[in-house]
Design a protein around this motif. Structure first.
Motif, PDB file in Angstrom:
ATOM      1  N   GLN A 113     -27.060  51.420 -46.698  1.00 48.94           N
ATOM      2  CA  GLN A 113     -27.390  51.433 -45.274  1.00 48.94           C
ATOM      3  C   GLN A 113     -28.275  52.630 -44.940  1.00 48.94           C
ATOM      4  OE1 GLN A 113     -23.736  51.325 -43.069  1.00 48.94           O
ATOM      5  NE2 GLN A 113     -23.519  49.113 -43.327  1.00 48.94           N
ATOM      6  N   LEU A 114     -29.181  52.411 -43.974  1.00 58.91           N
ATOM      7  CA  LEU A 114     -29.989  53.495 -43.436  1.00 58.91           C
ATOM      8  C   LEU A 114     -29.557  53.756 -42.005  1.00 58.91           C
ATOM      9  CD1 LEU A 114     -31.732  52.592 -45.900  1.00 58.91           C
ATOM     10  CD2 LEU A 114     -33.711  53.374 -44.627  1.00 58.91           C
ATOM     11  N   GLU A 115     -29.362  55.029 -41.680  1.00 56.98           N
ATOM     12  CA  GLU A 115     -28.948  55.429 -40.335  1.00 56.98           C
ATOM     13  C   GLU A 115     -29.992  56.366 -39.753  1.00 56.98           C
ATOM     14  OE1 GLU A 115     -25.155  57.225 -40.880  1.00 56.98           O
ATOM     15  OE2 GLU A 115     -24.162  55.349 -41.500  1.00 56.98           O
ATOM     16  N   VAL A 116     -30.230  56.249 -38.447  1.00 58.58           N
ATOM     17  CA  VAL A 116     -31.272  57.031 -37.782  1.00 58.58           C
ATOM     18  C   VAL A 116     -30.670  57.771 -36.589  1.00 58.58           C
ATOM     19  CG1 VAL A 116     -33.475  56.945 -36.561  1.00 58.58           C
ATOM     20  CG2 VAL A 116     -33.048  55.402 -38.471  1.00 58.58           C
ATOM     21  N   GLU A 117     -31.078  59.048 -36.435  1.00 56.25           N
ATOM     22  CA  GLU A 117     -30.649  59.838 -35.283  1.00 56.25           C
ATOM     23  C   GLU A 117     -31.772  60.784 -34.877  1.00 56.25           C
ATOM     24  OE1 GLU A 117     -27.115  62.929 -33.841  1.00 56.25           O
ATOM     25  OE2 GLU A 117     -27.142  62.147 -35.901  1.00 56.25           O
ATOM     26  N   ARG A 118     -32.149  60.737 -33.589  1.00 59.64           N
ATOM     27  CA  ARG A 118     -33.169  61.648 -33.068  1.00 59.64           C
ATOM     28  C   ARG A 118     -32.513  62.971 -32.682  1.00 59.64           C
ATOM     29  NH1 ARG A 118     -38.021  58.984 -31.204  1.00 59.64           N
ATOM     30  NH2 ARG A 118     -37.855  56.714 -31.449  1.00 59.64           N
ATOM     31  N   LEU A 119     -33.168  64.069 -33.060  1.00 64.17           N
ATOM     32  CA  LEU A 119     -32.686  65.418 -32.723  1.00 64.17           C
ATOM     33  C   LEU A 119     -33.860  66.214 -32.164  1.00 64.17           C
ATOM     34  CD1 LEU A 119     -30.589  66.093 -35.962  1.00 64.17           C
ATOM     35  CD2 LEU A 119     -29.700  65.422 -33.731  1.00 64.17           C
ATOM     36  N   GLY A 120     -34.097  66.087 -30.876  1.00 63.70           N
ATOM     37  CA  GLY A 120     -35.224  66.784 -30.260  1.00 63.70           C
ATOM     38  C   GLY A 120     -36.540  66.250 -30.791  1.00 63.70           C
ATOM     39  N   ASP A 121     -37.355  67.147 -31.361  1.00 64.15           N
ATOM     40  CA  ASP A 121     -38.660  66.731 -31.869  1.00 64.15           C
ATOM     41  C   ASP A 121     -38.603  66.354 -33.345  1.00 64.15           C
ATOM     42  OD1 ASP A 121     -38.169  69.184 -32.927  1.00 64.15           O
ATOM     43  OD2 ASP A 121     -40.124  70.061 -32.422  1.00 64.15           O
ATOM     44  N   ARG A 122     -37.387  66.101 -33.847  1.00 58.65           N
ATOM     45  CA  ARG A 122     -37.239  65.689 -35.235  1.00 58.65           C
ATOM     46  C   ARG A 122     -36.336  64.460 -35.308  1.00 58.65           C
ATOM     47  NH1 ARG A 122     -39.253  69.554 -38.544  1.00 58.65           N
ATOM     48  NH2 ARG A 122     -38.148  68.828 -40.400  1.00 58.65           N
ATOM     49  N   VAL A 123     -36.354  63.813 -36.455  1.00 55.16           N
ATOM     50  CA  VAL A 123     -35.518  62.644 -36.669  1.00 55.16           C
ATOM     51  C   VAL A 123     -34.826  62.785 -38.013  1.00 55.16           C
ATOM     52  CG1 VAL A 123     -37.347  61.294 -37.769  1.00 55.16           C
ATOM     53  CG2 VAL A 123     -35.442  60.110 -36.684  1.00 55.16           C
ATOM     54  N   GLU A 124     -33.562  62.327 -38.048  1.00 58.06           N
ATOM     55  CA  GLU A 124     -32.822  62.296 -39.302  1.00 58.06           C
ATOM     56  C   GLU A 124     -32.670  60.853 -39.748  1.00 58.06           C
ATOM     57  OE1 GLU A 124     -29.073  64.271 -39.139  1.00 58.06           O
ATOM     58  OE2 GLU A 124     -29.948  66.272 -39.360  1.00 58.06           O
ATOM     59  N   VAL A 125     -33.023  60.593 -41.007  1.00 57.69           N
ATOM     60  CA  VAL A 125     -32.830  59.276 -41.609  1.00 57.69           C
ATOM     61  C   VAL A 125     -31.889  59.470 -42.795  1.00 57.69           C
ATOM     62  CG1 VAL A 125     -33.906  57.270 -42.678  1.00 57.69           C
ATOM     63  CG2 VAL A 125     -35.147  58.560 -40.928  1.00 57.69           C
ATOM     64  N   ALA A 126     -30.715  58.836 -42.735  1.00 59.86           N
ATOM     65  CA  ALA A 126     -29.718  58.972 -43.798  1.00 59.86           C
ATOM     66  C   ALA A 126     -29.684  57.706 -44.640  1.00 59.86           C
ATOM     67  CB  ALA A 126     -28.338  59.255 -43.209  1.00 59.86           C
ATOM     68  N   VAL A 127     -29.728  57.876 -45.969  1.00 59.37           N
ATOM     69  CA  VAL A 127     -29.549  56.773 -46.908  1.00 59.37           C
ATOM     70  C   VAL A 127     -28.103  56.856 -47.392  1.00 59.37           C
ATOM     71  CG1 VAL A 127     -30.295  55.740 -49.080  1.00 59.37           C
ATOM     72  CG2 VAL A 127     -31.965  56.883 -47.600  1.00 59.37           C
ATOM     73  N   VAL A 128     -27.297  55.833 -47.042  1.00 53.07           N
ATOM     74  CA  VAL A 128     -25.848  55.884 -47.244  1.00 53.07           C
ATOM     75  C   VAL A 128     -25.447  54.828 -48.267  1.00 53.07           C
ATOM     76  CG1 VAL A 128     -23.600  55.819 -46.120  1.00 53.07           C
ATOM     77  CG2 VAL A 128     -25.614  56.600 -44.848  1.00 53.07           C
ATOM     78  N   ASP A 129     -24.713  55.260 -49.293  1.00 53.37           N
ATOM     79  CA  ASP A 129     -24.228  54.309 -50.294  1.00 53.37           C
ATOM     80  C   ASP A 129     -22.718  54.435 -50.436  1.00 53.37           C
ATOM     81  OD1 ASP A 129     -23.372  56.118 -52.555  1.00 53.37           O
ATOM     82  OD2 ASP A 129     -25.488  56.711 -52.477  1.00 53.37           O
ATOM     83  N   SER A 130     -22.135  53.528 -51.183  1.00 52.67           N
ATOM     84  CA  SER A 130     -20.688  53.530 -51.417  1.00 52.67           C
ATOM     85  C   SER A 130     -20.401  53.751 -52.893  1.00 52.67           C
ATOM     86  CB  SER A 130     -20.075  52.210 -50.947  1.00 52.67           C
ATOM     87  OG  SER A 130     -20.712  51.109 -51.579  1.00 52.67           O
ATOM     88  N   GLY A 131     -21.232  54.573 -53.518  1.00 61.82           N
ATOM     89  CA  GLY A 131     -21.168  54.761 -54.962  1.00 61.82           C
ATOM     90  C   GLY A 131     -20.196  55.825 -55.416  1.00 61.82           C
ATOM     91  N   ILE A 132     -20.533  56.433 -56.560  1.00 61.79           N
ATOM     92  CA  ILE A 132     -19.604  57.357 -57.223  1.00 61.79           C
ATOM     93  C   ILE A 132     -19.566  58.730 -56.569  1.00 61.79           C
ATOM     94  CG2 ILE A 132     -19.867  56.197 -59.430  1.00 61.79           C
ATOM     95  CD1 ILE A 132     -21.842  58.313 -60.254  1.00 61.79           C
ATOM     96  N   GLY A 133     -20.550  59.024 -55.710  1.00 60.62           N
ATOM     97  CA  GLY A 133     -20.572  60.304 -55.025  1.00 60.62           C
ATOM     98  C   GLY A 133     -21.113  61.438 -55.869  1.00 60.62           C
ATOM     99  N   ILE A 134     -21.352  62.574 -55.230  1.00 66.71           N
ATOM    100  CA  ILE A 134     -21.871  63.772 -55.898  1.00 66.71           C
ATOM    101  C   ILE A 134     -20.903  64.914 -55.630  1.00 66.71           C
ATOM    102  CG2 ILE A 134     -23.766  65.440 -56.000  1.00 66.71           C
ATOM    103  CD1 ILE A 134     -25.625  63.239 -55.022  1.00 66.71           C
TER     104      ILE A 134
END
Length: 701
Positions: free
Chosen positions: A617-638
Motif C-alpha cells: 500500500q501507498l499512503e500520502v500525507e501533506r505536511l505544509g510545503d512537503r508531502v510524505e509518501v509511505a510504501v507499506v508492506d506486510s513483510g519480514i520487517g527491518i
C-alpha cells in the motif's frame, strides 16, 4: 566511409583515438593478445547462425592495430596472431562511421575492391555491426566474413545486432571484474602500507617500507627521497629508498640516479616536486623533458639507462608534513599505454600523505623520547600521544588522544591506564620497541582501529596512536563490493555461457523454437548484466557527486500508476499495489526519471520481502510545503538497529541469501542519494507487521 587501398587518413585516426573511447577499450583489458573463450564462442555463434566462414569480435586500440578479442574460423597464422594492421581492416570503418557495414561482393564493389583486406586476405563478403560500451562508445565490431560473394539478409544483420548486445555485456562484465580486482589490489596495497608504516621505526625503514610495498602493485619502480626534520644544530640528511622488481633493475636505477645528479643539465622530477611543493605528472616522457640543452650531449651511459629502466611515465608527489616539504616519491611506469589513471594518481597522493604522516609521527616520537612532558609540541599533531609514569598512571594525554578516545585530558590525567584504555598494558610488550600493533578500542563514538607504537623513557612509557579506522572500513567496503557484484554476475554469466555452449554443440539437433529460446536467454541475461553494471555505475557516480538531476514539477499519480500497472502485469504471486485517492492532485518538484527509480526500488523491495500475493500500500500525507509518501508492506520487517545501515552501499539484511532474496545492496543507497539531490529524504518506520519506507518531497506550490 573511408575507401581505397588501406591508406588511413589522419582525421580518421583521430576518431578512433578519442580519449573516451580508448579509456573504455583499455578498461576491458582486451589489447594484450590474450584469449577470451566467451568472446570466441560468441564469434563462432555469429558465424554459425548466419552461415559465414569466419566470425570475429574486433577491438580497435590506439596502436593502429585491429585486435580480435574473439574469433572463429580464421586461418593460420592469423588465428594465433589475434591482430592485424589498420590497412588490412574493414572493421575500422564500422567504428569510424559508428554504423553497420554490409558488403555482398567486395571484388565487384568499387569502394573497396582495391582494399588490402580484399586483395591480400581474400575477403569477398563482409557484414559488421558496432560493439558498444554502456555509454555508447564504439569499442569495435562483431562481424562475419566469407571468401565467396553472398547476400546478407535483414535477418542476418538483426542477428548480428542481437549477438553484439551479448558481446557488449560480456566485455562490460569482464571490465567490471578487472576494475574491481584492480581497485581491490590498490586498496589492499594502501592498507598494507598503513599497517607496515605503523610497525616501522626510523626514517630509513619508513622509506624502504613504502618503496617495497609499491612495486609491482602500484608502479614498475619508484624512488623515495626523504629529508627528515633535522635536529637542532645538525644538517639535514637525505634518505633514499628504491623499489624495483629485481636487483638488476634496482642497480640500474641506482646508477641512473648517480649519473643524473652528476649532470648539470638533468631535470629531476623528484627534486622538482620537492621544490615546487606540488605533484608533477609526465604521461609520455622524452629525453628532451629530462635534459636541458641538446640531448646529443647527454652522457651515453645515462641515455642508455633511461631506455633500460623505462623512464616514460612519471608521477612525482611531494612529501609535506606540518607544511614543510621533506622529500618526494616518484612512481614510474615504462609503458605509455599504461599511464597512471586519475584514481591511481589519487592513490599516489594518499601514499605520500601516509608516509609524511608517519615521518611526522616518528619525529614527534623522538621529541617525546627527549622531552616526554613537552605537551606543547605534541599538541600540534592529529595523532594521539599517551605518556604513562612508572605506576601506569596517565601523565600526558594530548588532544589527538582525546579526539580518538572521546575523553579529555582533565578526565584521565592521574588515573590508572586500565581504567581509561583497557588493553594497552597487556599489549605493551608488542608495541614497545617499535614492533607496533593494530588494536580495536571502544569509544563513545563507536569502535575505532588504532595503530599503536611505543617506547620507554626510563621508568615511563610513551605511546603514539594513529587512527586507521577509515582505511579499515574502506577496505572492508571494497571487499564487500567485489564479493557482492561478483556473486550477482555469476548467475547471468553462467546462463549466457550455458546457452551459448548448447547452441555451439553439433552432436544434437536443436529445433528452431529451442534455438530461439536460447538466444532469448542470452539477450535477457545480457540485459540483466547491463542493468547490474548500470546500478554499480550509478552508485559510483552518486557516491562521488558526479550525478545530476532535474528540478521540475512532476505529477506523482501517473508516475506511480505506471509502476503499479507494471507490477500487475507480472506473476500474480507478486501481489498488488494499492494507490490512495489522495495522490490525484499531488505534484512535487524533482526529476521524473529519478523518482521512478526511487519508488521502483522501494516497491520492488516491499514485494520481495513480503508473503506471496500480499498487498503493498501507498499512503500520502501533506505536511505544509512537503508531502510524505509511505510504501507499506506486510513483510519480514527491518530490525530497528538496521534502520540507518540499510541505506549504506552493499548493505544487505540477508547477505547469505538465506531467505532466497538476491540483490547487490545498492538499491536503498541509490534511493537515499537520489532523494538527497531532489531535496528529499527517506526513513524507515516499523510496520504492523512489515515495514514503512517514508519518502518526503517538496511540493510544487
Amino acid at each position: 566511409m573511408v575507401v581505397g587501398d588501406g591508406t588511413w587518413p589522419a582525421e580518421e585516426v583521430a576518431r578512433t583515438s578519442d580519449p573516451a573511447r580508448l579509456s573504455a577499450v583499455r578498461r576491458a583489458g582486451l589489447l594484450d593478445g590474450s584469449t577470451t573463450p566467451a568472446l570466441d564462442r560468441l564469434a563462432a555463434l555469429a558465424g554459425r547462425v548466419v552461415g559465414a566462414r569466419v566470425g570475429l569480435v574486433t577491438i580497435i586500440g590506439d596502436d593502429e592495430q585491429l585486435h580480435w578479442a574473439g574469433q572463429a574460423g580464421l586461418p593460420a597464422p592469423l588465428d594465433d596472431a589475434r591482430t592485424t594492421s589498420f590497412s588490412r581492416s574493414l572493421c575500422r570503418y564500422v567504428v569510424v562511421d559508428d554504423a553497420a557495414l554490409v558488403l555482398e561482393d567486395t571484388r565487384a564493389d568499387p569502394r573497396v575492391r582495391d582494399h588490402l583486406a580484399v586483395t591480400e586476405l581474400g575477403v569477398a563478403a563482409y557484414a559488421g555491426v558496432p560493439v558498444r560500451a554502456p555509454d555508447g562508445e564504439a569499442l569495435g565490431t562483431l562481424c562475419v566474413l566469407d571468401t565467396e560473394p553472398r547476400t546478407w539478409s535483414p535477418e542476418d544483420l538483426q542477428t548480428l545486432e542481437d549477438i553484439s548486445v551479448a558481446v557488449a555485456a560480456e566485455i562490460e562484465a569482464r571490465a567490471l571484474l578487472l576494475e574491481r580486482e584492480r581497485d581491490q589490489a590498490k586498496l589492499s596495497t594502501l592498507a598494507d602500507i598503513g599497517d607496515a608504516l605503523a610497525r616501522a621505526t626510523g626514517h630509513e625503514q619508513l622509506a624502504s617500507t613504502v618503496a617495497d610495498q609499491l612495486v609491482p602493485r602500484i608502479c614498475d619502480w619508484c624512488i623515495v627521497e626523504l629529508e627528515p626534520f633535522a635536529s637542532s644544530g645538525r644538517a639535514r640528511r637525505v634518505v633514499v629508498a628504491i623499489g624495483a622488481a629485481d636487483d638488476t633493475m634496482r642497480s640500474a636505477v641506482v646508477r641512473l640516479r648517480e649519473l643524473a645528479r652528476a649532470a648539470p643539465q638533468w631535470r629531476s622530477p623528484t627534486l622538482d616536486a620537492t621544490r615546487a611543493k606540488q605533484s608533477i605528472y609526465l604521461p609520455d616522457t622524452r629525453l628532451e623533458d629530462l635534459f636541458d640543452g641538446d640531448v646529443a650531449t647527454m652522457p651515453e651511459e645515462l641515455a642508455a639507462l633511461v631506455e633500460q629502466t623505462g623512464l616514460r611515465v612519471i608521477s612525482a608527489v611531494p612529501l609535506v608534513a606540518d607544511d614543510v616539504t621533506i622529500g618526494a616519491i616518484s612512481f614510474i611506469r615504462g609503458d605509455v599505454a599504461r599511464g597512471f589513471s586519475e584514481d591511481e594518481l589519487e592513490i599516489h597522493a594518499e601514499v605520500a600523505r601516509q608516509l609524511a604522516l608517519a615521518v611526522n609521527v616518528a619525529r614527534l616520537g623522538e621529541e617525546v623520547a627527549r622531552r616526554a612532558r613537552a605537551a606543547q609540541a605534541l599538541d600540534r599533531i592529529g595523532d594521539g600521544v599517551v605518556l604513562l609514569d612508572g605506576d601506569m598512571g596517565i601523565a600526558l594525554w594530548n588532544p589527538g588522544a582525546a579526539r580518538m578516545l572521546g575523553l579529555s585530558a582533565d578526565e584521565v590525567l592521574g588515573r590508572h591506564v586500565d581504567e581509561v584504555f583497557p588493553g594497552l598494558v597487556p599489549a605493551m610488550d608488542t608495541s614497545i620497541g617499535g614492533a607496533g600493533l593494530i588494536m580495536q578500542v571502544r569509544t563513545p563514538d563507536g569502535p575505532r582501529w588504532l595503530a599503536v607504537t611505543g617506547d620507554r623513557i626510563g621508568a615511563d612509557s610513551v605511546f603514539a596512536l594513529r587512527d586507521i579506522t577509515q582505511e579499515r572500513e574502506l577496505e572492508r567496503t571494497r571487499i564487500d563490493m567485489v564479493a557482492t557484484v561478483s556473486h550477482q554476475l555469476r548467475t547471468p554469466v553462467t546462463s549466457v555461457l550455458a546457452a551459448a555452449i548448447t547452441l555451439q554443440r553439433d552432436d544434437i539437433e536443436l529445433g528452431e523454437d529451442v534455438r530461439a529460446g536460447l538466444l532469448d536467454m542470452i539477450v535477457q541475461q545480457g540485459r540483466r548484466l547491463e542493468e547490474l553494471c548500470d546500478d554499480v555505475l550509478l552508485a559510483y557516480r552518486l557516491g562521488n557527486g558526479a550525478h545530476t538531476v532535474a528540478s521540475v514539477p512532476v505529477e506523482l499519480a501517473p508516475l506511480l500508476g505506471e509502476l503499479a500497472d507494471s507490477m500487475a502485469g507480472r506473476d500474480a504471486a507478486d501481489g498488488s499495489i494499492v494507490l490512495p485517492s489522495e495522490l490525484a492532485d499531488v505534484r512535487v518538484v524533482g526529476d521524473a526519471h529519478s523518482l521512478r527509480q526511487v519508488f521502483s526500488n522501494l516497491i520492488e523491495n516491499a514485494v520481495k520481502y513480503s508473503p506471496e500475493g500480499s498487498e503493498v500500500q501507498l499512503e500520502v500525507e501533506r505536511l505544509g510545503d512537503r508531502v510524505e509518501v509511505a510504501v507499506v508492506d506486510s513483510g519480514i520487517g527491518i530490525p530497528i538497529d538496521q534502520h540507518d545501515a540499510v541505506f549504506e552501499r552493499f548493505h544487505r539484511l540477508d547477505p547469505d541469501m538465506a531467505r532466497g532474496v538476491g540483490g547487490t545492496g545498492l538499491g536503498l543507497f541509490v534511493v537515499r542519494e537520489l532523494l538527497g539531490l531532489m531535496d528529499g529524504t527517506v526513513r524507515v518506520e516499523p510496520g504492523d507487521p512489515g515495514t514503512r519506507m517514508v519518502v518526503t518531497l517538496p511540493l510544487d506550490v
